[in-house]
Design a protein around this motif. Structure first.
Motif, PDB file in Angstrom:
ATOM      1  N   UNK A  41      39.209  57.328  56.416  1.00  0.00           N
ATOM      2  CA  UNK A  41      38.398  58.515  56.210  1.00  0.00           C
ATOM      3  C   UNK A  41      38.533  59.464  57.399  1.00  0.00           C
ATOM      4  N   UNK A  42      38.203  60.710  57.131  1.00  0.00           N
ATOM      5  CA  UNK A  42      38.216  61.702  58.191  1.00  0.00           C
ATOM      6  C   UNK A  42      37.036  61.461  59.137  1.00  0.00           C
ATOM      7  N   UNK A  43      37.296  61.534  60.435  1.00  0.00           N
ATOM      8  CA  UNK A  43      36.273  61.268  61.444  1.00  0.00           C
ATOM      9  C   UNK A  43      35.966  62.502  62.267  1.00  0.00           C
ATOM     10  N   UNK A  44      34.732  62.605  62.682  1.00  0.00           N
ATOM     11  CA  UNK A  44      34.329  63.631  63.644  1.00  0.00           C
ATOM     12  C   UNK A  44      34.849  63.244  65.026  1.00  0.00           C
ATOM     13  N   UNK A  55      27.886  70.320  73.696  1.00  0.00           N
ATOM     14  CA  UNK A  55      29.047  69.638  73.139  1.00  0.00           C
ATOM     15  C   UNK A  55      28.604  68.255  72.650  1.00  0.00           C
ATOM     16  N   UNK A  56      29.402  67.688  71.782  1.00  0.00           N
ATOM     17  CA  UNK A  56      29.140  66.329  71.315  1.00  0.00           C
ATOM     18  C   UNK A  56      30.467  65.686  70.937  1.00  0.00           C
ATOM     19  N   UNK A  57      30.495  64.354  70.959  1.00  0.00           N
ATOM     20  CA  UNK A  57      31.731  63.621  70.726  1.00  0.00           C
ATOM     21  C   UNK A  57      31.480  62.418  69.826  1.00  0.00           C
ATOM     22  N   UNK A  58      32.513  62.045  69.093  1.00  0.00           N
ATOM     23  CA  UNK A  58      32.453  60.804  68.360  1.00  0.00           C
ATOM     24  C   UNK A  58      32.419  59.630  69.332  1.00  0.00           C
ATOM     25  N   UNK A  59      31.807  58.546  68.919  1.00  0.00           N
ATOM     26  CA  UNK A  59      31.638  57.402  69.816  1.00  0.00           C
ATOM     27  C   UNK A  59      32.968  56.872  70.343  1.00  0.00           C
ATOM     28  N   UNK A  60      33.997  56.911  69.521  1.00  0.00           N
ATOM     29  CA  UNK A  60      35.271  56.312  69.910  1.00  0.00           C
ATOM     30  C   UNK A  60      36.043  57.140  70.932  1.00  0.00           C
TER      31      UNK A  60
END
Length: 123
Positions: A41-44, A55-60
């Motif tokens: 699936x597409x991830x943020x 700003x924000x980031x995906x956990x990975x």
């Protein structure tokens, strides 16, 4: 109508770095990056407000990737460090042209998307 053009993708060894750029043809508000690996699936990945205040980031990708922008150039960047094979994916830039305060963390939060740029990380 806003066109987004990503660049900077390519092949890199694990532990290396790449810097993605996304140039917009017009003014944008919040912007973001997403990625999709084959069969997944597409991830943020990351998001940024117009002022760069938030700003924000995906956990990975936290602590490895950094999103930034240059509003004078209508360009958003994604600096990717300490790359891992699992970062291999097509990376998409996304832009919103509405008046927004909050970050966009979902694909549906945006109204323009780029064609994507391939990032391949070899082990």
């Amino acid at each position: 109508q806003v066109h987004l053009v990503e660049s900077g993708g390519g092949l890199v060894q694990a532990g290396g770095s790449l810097r993605l750029s996304c140039a917009a043809s017009g003014r944008t508000s919040r912007m973001g990056w997403f990625r999709q690996a084959p069969g997944k699936e597409r991830d943020f990945v990351a998001a940024i407000t117009w002022s760069s205040t938030n700003t924000d980031y995906g956990d990975s990708v936290k602590d490895r990737f950094t999103i930034s922008r240059d509003n004078a150039k209508n360009t958003v960047y994604l600096q990717m460090n300490s790359l891992k094979p699992e970062d291999t994916a097509v990376y998409y830039c996304a832009a919103d042209t509405g008046i927004r305060i909050r970050l966009g963390l979902r694909w549906e939060d945006y109204n323009y998307w780029g064609q994507g740029t391939q990032v391949t990380v070899s082990s």
